[in-house]
Design a protein around this motif. Structure first.
Motif, PDB file in Angstrom:
ATOM      1  N   VAL A 131      13.947 143.396   6.139  1.00  0.00           N
ATOM      2  CA  VAL A 131      13.445 143.546   7.314  1.00  0.00           C
ATOM      3  C   VAL A 131      13.903 142.055   7.621  1.00  0.00           C
ATOM      4  CG1 VAL A 131      10.694 142.577   8.748  1.00  0.00           C
ATOM      5  CG2 VAL A 131      10.946 144.133   6.100  1.00  0.00           C
ATOM      6  N   LYS A 166      12.287 140.941  11.520  1.00  0.00           N
ATOM      7  CA  LYS A 166      11.922 140.392  12.916  1.00  0.00           C
ATOM      8  C   LYS A 166      11.936 139.054  12.607  1.00  0.00           C
ATOM      9  CE  LYS A 166       7.944 140.027   9.355  1.00  0.00           C
ATOM     10  NZ  LYS A 166       6.978 140.508   8.855  1.00  0.00           N
ATOM     11  N   TYR A 181      13.627 135.816  10.118  1.00  0.00           N
ATOM     12  CA  TYR A 181      13.191 134.857   9.605  1.00  0.00           C
ATOM     13  C   TYR A 181      13.804 133.633   9.948  1.00  0.00           C
ATOM     14  CZ  TYR A 181      10.779 138.191   7.123  1.00  0.00           C
ATOM     15  OH  TYR A 181       9.570 138.889   5.813  1.00  0.00           O
ATOM     16  N   LEU A 209       7.686 146.908  13.937  1.00  0.00           N
ATOM     17  CA  LEU A 209       6.788 147.412  13.128  1.00  0.00           C
ATOM     18  C   LEU A 209       5.370 146.838  13.978  1.00  0.00           C
ATOM     19  CD1 LEU A 209       7.767 144.929  10.627  1.00  0.00           C
ATOM     20  CD2 LEU A 209       6.929 146.708  10.226  1.00  0.00           C
ATOM     21  N   LYS A 268       1.365 153.741  10.118  1.00  0.00           N
ATOM     22  CA  LYS A 268       0.498 152.264   9.367  1.00  0.00           C
ATOM     23  C   LYS A 268       0.022 153.170   9.269  1.00  0.00           C
ATOM     24  CE  LYS A 268       1.596 147.433   8.682  1.00  0.00           C
ATOM     25  NZ  LYS A 268       1.555 146.179   9.280  1.00  0.00           N
ATOM     26  N   ARG A 319      -5.658 144.647   8.291  1.00  0.00           N
ATOM     27  CA  ARG A 319      -4.932 144.083   9.759  1.00  0.00           C
ATOM     28  C   ARG A 319      -4.539 145.191  10.783  1.00  0.00           C
ATOM     29  NH1 ARG A 319       0.448 140.280   8.680  1.00  0.00           N
ATOM     30  NH2 ARG A 319       1.150 143.223   8.323  1.00  0.00           N
ATOM     31  N   HIS A 331       0.410 147.414   4.108  1.00  0.00           N
ATOM     32  CA  HIS A 331       1.411 146.029   3.670  1.00  0.00           C
ATOM     33  C   HIS A 331       0.461 145.902   2.491  1.00  0.00           C
ATOM     34  CE1 HIS A 331       3.505 142.844   4.284  1.00  0.00           C
ATOM     35  NE2 HIS A 331       3.013 142.324   5.049  1.00  0.00           N
ATOM     36  N   ASN A 333       5.931 144.610   0.063  1.00  0.00           N
ATOM     37  CA  ASN A 333       7.081 143.796   0.606  1.00  0.00           C
ATOM     38  C   ASN A 333       7.798 143.263  -0.103  1.00  0.00           C
ATOM     39  OD1 ASN A 333       5.196 142.623  -0.604  1.00  0.00           O
ATOM     40  ND2 ASN A 333       5.103 140.966   0.610  1.00  0.00           N
ATOM     41  N   SER A 334       8.873 141.759  -0.328  1.00  0.00           N
ATOM     42  CA  SER A 334       9.020 141.058  -1.388  1.00  0.00           C
ATOM     43  C   SER A 334       8.972 141.418  -2.338  1.00  0.00           C
ATOM     44  CB  SER A 334      10.112 139.859  -0.698  1.00  0.00           C
ATOM     45  OG  SER A 334      10.679 139.946   0.162  1.00  0.00           O
ATOM     46  N   ARG A 345      10.654 146.914   0.936  1.00  0.00           N
ATOM     47  CA  ARG A 345      10.888 146.284   2.442  1.00  0.00           C
ATOM     48  C   ARG A 345      10.723 145.430   2.515  1.00  0.00           C
ATOM     49  NH1 ARG A 345       6.532 149.506   3.854  1.00  0.00           N
ATOM     50  NH2 ARG A 345       5.047 146.962   4.038  1.00  0.00           N
ATOM     51  N   PRO A 346      11.913 144.526   1.804  1.00  0.00           N
ATOM     52  CA  PRO A 346      12.203 142.963   1.585  1.00  0.00           C
ATOM     53  C   PRO A 346      12.319 141.928   2.815  1.00  0.00           C
ATOM     54  CG  PRO A 346      13.643 143.924   0.813  1.00  0.00           C
ATOM     55  CD  PRO A 346      12.543 145.125   1.483  1.00  0.00           C
ATOM     56  N   GLY A 347      11.427 141.069   2.913  1.00  0.00           N
ATOM     57  CA  GLY A 347      11.901 139.900   4.019  1.00  0.00           C
ATOM     58  C   GLY A 347      12.460 138.549   3.858  1.00  0.00           C
ATOM     59  N   SER A 348      11.159 137.893   3.289  1.00  0.00           N
ATOM     60  CA  SER A 348      11.417 136.855   2.627  1.00  0.00           C
ATOM     61  C   SER A 348      12.120 136.392   1.468  1.00  0.00           C
ATOM     62  CB  SER A 348       9.850 135.570   2.218  1.00  0.00           C
ATOM     63  OG  SER A 348       9.339 136.537   1.489  1.00  0.00           O
ATOM     64  N   TYR A 364       7.757 130.750   4.504  1.00  0.00           N
ATOM     65  CA  TYR A 364       8.599 131.730   5.492  1.00  0.00           C
ATOM     66  C   TYR A 364       8.051 131.356   6.282  1.00  0.00           C
ATOM     67  CZ  TYR A 364       6.368 135.455   3.196  1.00  0.00           C
ATOM     68  OH  TYR A 364       6.456 136.777   2.316  1.00  0.00           O
TER      69      TYR A 364
HETATM   70  C1  LIG Z   1       7.206 140.756   7.154  1.00  0.00           C
HETATM   71  C2  LIG Z   1       6.602 142.560   6.536  1.00  0.00           C
HETATM   72  C3  LIG Z   1       7.362 142.295   5.312  1.00  0.00           C
HETATM   73  C4  LIG Z   1       8.456 141.281   4.490  1.00  0.00           C
HETATM   74  O1  LIG Z   1       7.532 140.816   3.857  1.00  0.00           O
HETATM   75  P1  LIG Z   1       7.967 139.647   2.973  1.00  0.00           P
HETATM   76  O2  LIG Z   1       6.607 139.151   2.837  1.00  0.00           O
HETATM   77  O3  LIG Z   1       8.743 139.039   3.459  1.00  0.00           O
HETATM   78  O4  LIG Z   1       9.077 140.455   2.041  1.00  0.00           O
HETATM   79  C5  LIG Z   1       7.374 143.942   4.592  1.00  0.00           C
HETATM   80  N1  LIG Z   1       5.982 145.003   5.183  1.00  0.00           N
HETATM   81  C6  LIG Z   1       5.651 144.499   6.081  1.00  0.00           C
HETATM   82  C7  LIG Z   1       4.638 144.963   7.320  1.00  0.00           C
HETATM   83  C8  LIG Z   1       6.040 143.271   7.250  1.00  0.00           C
HETATM   84  O5  LIG Z   1       4.987 143.179   8.539  1.00  0.00           O
END
Ligand SMILES: *Cc1c(COP(=O)(O)O)cnc(C)c1O
Length: 381
Positions: free
Chosen positions: A41, A43, A47, A90, A139, A146, A175, A214-215, A230-233, A366
């Motif tokens: 991720v 976005k 980050y 997203l 989704k 949300r 999510h 997610n993470s 879908r990891p981001g942070s 974040y």
């Molecule tokens: C931002 C986001 C993520 C990433 O989440 P993290 O907690 O940063 O890993 C994954 N999925 C969706 C839908 C998000 O909005």
């Protein structure tokens, strides 16, 4: 003789460690014993760390699927990556932008039946076959309330198999609301709700892939992994297991130059609002870096840093309120030699992380990352 500060350190030096980023990606991917795919991720400019450097580094490490928040972010990312990269948006697509989204090779995440209908109307034939819309994702809301299609609307959508097939759905996702609290009962409730929705959708669209974690969700175990995570942070160093030691490597390091080192002669109130007092004899270091640079003012009186004096690293507290451009640290813990060698105070790094700064400011890592300012000299290693 004052310590010499290099040009790159004059307004603060923000170092982004792309090796640590890639190691974090590999660590998360290695968790997927079931053979699922690990996306990234990216976005909000990855980050705040700079998608132009982050995304190509992840692609080189083998990442092929990316998530951005908006269509403009997706268009920018498309130009940064080879054509084989898959890019999901997203927050979906705005009415009227469907064709431009599809032409840019972006896959929108849709959340209503009306959006799916529009997508089919506007992009029919762009899915490689006259009867197919361009690729899309759906989704669903599995309990977070949300963005996402609720259970009732989903049940109605399943009754429209022709529409679903035309929509060329590649992915169904949801999510987690409480993934960072491993023991929270909502995690298993969302897992059950999502699994049911995936099964029902696959009766109509057998090939569709599923994505939940997610993470923090990745660390909840294999049941949460599905086909794609879908990891981001965590890629950027945020701890995905907040009650345990951080398994991720820190990616950001931020060092602020000392503008003035001074000793107060008598007890003196420090900064706006005179909220804290430096006692007589204290040594104070005023650094270049304030809330306009993303050092959130809410950490006033609680933030910490590490004074860098030669090879010594001495933890020091902030004192008084964070100002727009400057922050004061109490460096009385330094001895005379260390004071002479003091040039920089590290506020983000291995000692105080985005998580600890977030906690000091009453927020999360974040927000520290996405607030990082643009006056620092940015260096990628
Ligand atoms: C931002 C986001 C993520 C990433 O989440 P993290 O907690 O940063 O890993 C994954 N999925 C969706 C839908 C998000 O909005």
């Amino acid at each position: 003789m004052p310590v010499t500060i290099s040009e790159s350190e004059r307004e603060g030096l923000l170092t982004i460690d792309l090796r640590a980023l890639v190691e974090n990606y590999r660590w998360l991917r290695a968790h997927l014993q079931g053979g699922g795919e690990c996306s990234a991720v990216v976005k909000a400019d990855a980050y705040g760390l700079g998608v132009a450097r982050v995304a190509p580094a992840l692609f080189a490490a083998g990442c092929r699927t990316f998530f951005v928040a908006t269509q403009p972010e997706g268009e920018a990312l498309r130009n940064l990556l080879p054509a084989e990269a898959i890019i999901y948006v997203l927050t979906g697509v705005r009415p009227g932008c469907e064709a431009s989204c599809a032409r840019a090779g972006l896959i929108p995440v849709l959340v209503t039946t009306a959006q799916i209908q529009h997508w089919c109307d506007q992009t029919l034939g762009m899915g490689g076959d006259e009867s197919l819309a361009a690729p899309a994702a759906l989704k669903v809301d599995s309990g977070m309330t949300r963005l996402g299609m609720g259970a009732k609307e989903f049940a109605g959508l399943i009754q429209q198999p022709a529409l679903l097939r035309r929509a060329n759905l590649q992915l169904i996702l949801t999510h987690l609301a409480c993934a960072d609290e491993a023991g929270h009962a909502q995690n298993s409730r969302q897992l059950t709700a999502f699994s049911e929705m995936v099964d029902r959708l696959r009766q109509v669209c057998p090939g569709v892939r599923a994505s939940l974690a997610n993470s923090a969700g990745i660390c909840l175990g294999e049941a949460f992994h599905f086909d794609l995570v879908r990891p981001g942070s965590a890629l950027y160093g945020v701890n995905p297991t907040p009650t345990q030691p951080n398994p991720m490597r820190p990616v950001v390091n931020l060092r602020l130059p000392v503008l003035q080192l001074r000793q107060v002669i008598e007890d003196s109130a420090v900064g706006y609002g005179a909220t804290q007092t430096a006692v007589a004899g204290s040594w104070l270091a005023v650094v270049r870096g304030g809330y306009a640079d993303g050092l959130l003012r809410a950490q006033s009186g609680r933030g910490r840093g590490v004074a860098i004096a030669g090879t010594d690293r001495i933890p020091v507290p902030m004192l008084g309120r964070v100002s727009m451009d400057t922050t004061v640290f109490d460096v009385s813990a330094l001895n005379g030699r260390q004071r002479e060698q003091l040039g920089l105070i590290e506020v983000l790094g291995p000692t105080f992380t985005v998580d600890t700064m977030g906690a000091a400011a009453g927020t999360i890592g974040y927000e520290i990352l996405t607030s990082l300012g643009h006056r620092y000299y940015r260096q990628y290693v």
